[in-house]
Design an enzyme around this catalytic site. Structure first.
Site, PDB file in Angstrom:
ATOM      1  N   VAL A   9     -11.229  -3.869 -17.014  1.00  0.00           N
ATOM      2  CA  VAL A   9     -10.586  -2.628 -17.466  1.00  0.00           C
ATOM      3  C   VAL A   9     -10.285  -1.795 -16.245  1.00  0.00           C
ATOM      4  O   VAL A   9     -10.974  -1.869 -15.230  1.00  0.00           O
ATOM      5  CB  VAL A   9     -11.481  -1.783 -18.415  1.00  0.00           C
ATOM      6  CG1 VAL A   9     -11.508  -2.378 -19.803  1.00  0.00           C
ATOM      7  CG2 VAL A   9     -12.874  -1.602 -17.843  1.00  0.00           C
ATOM      8  N   SER A  10      -9.196  -1.035 -16.334  1.00  0.00           N
ATOM      9  CA  SER A  10      -8.868  -0.167 -15.206  1.00  0.00           C
ATOM     10  C   SER A  10      -9.463   1.208 -15.457  1.00  0.00           C
ATOM     11  O   SER A  10     -10.030   1.474 -16.509  1.00  0.00           O
ATOM     12  CB  SER A  10      -7.361  -0.081 -15.030  1.00  0.00           C
ATOM     13  OG  SER A  10      -6.815   0.694 -16.064  1.00  0.00           O
ATOM     14  N   THR A  11      -9.299   2.083 -14.456  1.00  0.00           N
ATOM     15  CA  THR A  11      -9.845   3.428 -14.614  1.00  0.00           C
ATOM     16  C   THR A  11      -9.032   4.220 -15.625  1.00  0.00           C
ATOM     17  O   THR A  11      -9.525   5.114 -16.278  1.00  0.00           O
ATOM     18  CB  THR A  11      -9.852   4.173 -13.262  1.00  0.00           C
ATOM     19  OG1 THR A  11      -8.632   3.842 -12.591  1.00  0.00           O
ATOM     20  CG2 THR A  11     -11.032   3.779 -12.423  1.00  0.00           C
TER      21      THR A  11
END
Ligand SMILES: [Zn+2]
Length: 498
Positions: A9-11
């Site tokens: 997951v990205s930020t």
């Protein structure tokens, strides 16, 4: 099965709705288990963008893949791996090349427009890469050739390969033999290629390959331009015909690369030989077209079971015979067949006369076939049993020969000789069993069609042969007379096609 699960997951959580790490890992683990994985290792990159390849867990995964630690890699969806098509291609290839399978949880991905596009690009990329690799190797090879370097040692007779200079040096012994062959051939001193081969065998000259010189060995030496010191490389490539067969396809002359080698033969001497070779070749080709041998390829020996070949014992007189090959071949024979040769023209005439007699009427043909079958069938059952027993004996003896050889009770030469003999007997027995089996089958012979074909056949060798090929499977022949010529006693056993 070892599986790896990768999740990311990205930020920017806003854009990642529905992609929580937990969801991904759970779904992937479930999928991996379904696919048969019992050991699953999880790699999770929390807070990394899909636009870059530098991610700590992805790196770890790639290292593990390179070490071939996994059979399966499961990912929720392609964009978890990367958002860049180029990166995606790279990673997909790394995984597949390691021998692992790549699976996505969202299987419908393949059916989406993005999925289709990706798979198309992937396919194109793979074939493009294969093409470039091939081109790169070929370019390397041609480059080396252009510098006058030999690409690899192809074991050319007459030369030794010098690894340090990547070139050929003359082998004095072999070069001597080559010179002698050219001299004999051009002066006609020993006759043609066949006789030269025989002479070399008589003199115990070491052949390039195997244990004997053959006509073809001599001819290929006479044809090798390299011996003049100048020749071409890159003259052909390998093409495929059908599933297995590979053939040499000539390249366009513009692609040929001129090469140099130390000269063994004078250019004029070589030219004379070429001239002679091509003249002889066109002669023999003419002969081949002109002559039709009625029984060629159909005739077998009643005594040894081998196919009878067309043999020319006196080429000058045009005498042609059917006979069993006496020379050892790959398939047979240390055993020399006792049968005598039979002149092709006499044999063909006698055979056709017999065939016409048999096919005089439907009834006589059916009687003949029935007679053949009952005669052979009666003994075939007993025979098959005896043959099978003999086959077992052979297997046992082979075992023993190997044992003796291993304990140095036999020399290699003795062992090889005995093993070849055993192989021959084995082949002959197998052939006899096959024969007996084929006799047992019911016949569905169309007698009236065969009879009318024979009756209406024009009296030319071509027409007769065409008919014969349609109706006959095999013909066994035995010659029982002791005379020389024109007084043949030949008995035939005709196996008609069902
Ligand atoms: Zn024979």
């Amino acid at each position: 099965m070892n599986a790896a699960v990768y999740a990311r997951v990205s930020t920017d959580l806003q854009a990642e709705k529905g992609y929580s790490l937990e969801t991904q890992v759970q779904a992937c683990t479930k999928k991996a288990t379904e696919l048969g994985a019992n050991v699953i290792k999880t790699y999770v990159d929390d807070g990394y963008s899909g636009a870059y390849l530098e991610r700590p867990q992805l790196d770890a995964l790639r290292d593990a893949i390179a070490d071939k630690l996994f059979d399966l890699v499961v990912i929720y969806e392609p964009d978890r791996l990367s958002r860049e098509t180029a990166h995606l291609l790279l990673l997909t290839q790394e995984i597949e090349r390691s021998g692992a399978k790549l699976e996505f949880v969202l299987t419908e991905y393949k059916n989406t427009p993005e999925g289709q596009l990706f798979l198309t690009i992937k396919g194109a990329f793979a074939s493009y890469e294969r093409a470039t690799i091939r081109e790169r190797t070929m370019r390397g090879k041609r480059g080396k050739l252009r510098q006058g370097k030999v690409v690899e040692d192809s074991g050319v007779y007459g030369y030794d390969y010098d690894k340090e200079t990547n070139g050929y040096v003359i082998n004095p012994y072999e070069a001597g033999v080559i010179n002698r062959i050219f001299k004999w051939y051009n002066s006609n001193e020993k006759g043609g290629c066949h006789s030269i081969a025989a002479e070399l065998n008589k003199r115990r000259t070491i052949p390039p390959k195997g244990t004997r010189w053959h006509m073809s060995t001599v001819r290929s030496i006479l044809r090798r331009q390299m011996y003049t010191g100048e020749y071409y490389a890159n003259t052909y490539y390998h093409g495929r015909v059908g599933a297995k067969k590979e053939i040499r396809i000539p390249r366009d002359k513009s692609e040929w690369i001129p090469m140099k080698a130390p000269a063994i033969i004078d250019k004029d001497v070589f030219a004379i030989a070429q001239d002679k070779l091509s003249r002889n070749r066109s002669l023999s080709e003419f002969k081949r077209v002109a002559e039709v041998y009625l029984l060629r390829g159909l005739l077998f020996c009643e005594e040894c079971g081998r196919k009878k070949h067309i043999l020319r014992t006196e080429p000058a007189k045009g005498m042609v015979y059917y006979g069993c090959a006496a020379r050892p071949s790959r398939y047979t024979s240390s055993i020399k067949c006792p049968s005598k040769y039979a002149n092709v023209y006499d044999t063909d005439a006698i055979f056709w006369g017999l065939l016409e007699k048999i096919c005089k009427s439907e009834k006589s043909l059916l009687n003949y076939v029935k007679g053949q079958r009952s005669k052979s069938a009666a003994k075939s059952d007993n025979d098959v049993e005896a043959y099978a027993k003999k086959l077992k004996d052979i297997a046992r003896e082979r075992e023993a020969v190997m044992q003796w050889f291993n304990h140095s009770l036999l020399t290699q030469e003795e062992a090889t000789k005995r093993l070849t003999e055993l192989k021959d007997s084995e082949l002959m027995l197998q052939r006899k069993i096959e024969n007996a089996d084929s006799i047992k089958k019911e016949s569905t012979l169309n007698a009236s069609a065969i009879c009318s074909m024979i009756k209406n056949c024009p009296a030319t060798p071509e027409a007769r042969r065409a008919v014969l090929l349609q109706i006959v499977d095999k013909i066994y022949m035995k010659r029982t007379d002791n005379s020389y010529r024109h007084n043949y006693h030949l008995s035939f056993r005709i196996l008609f096609k069902d």
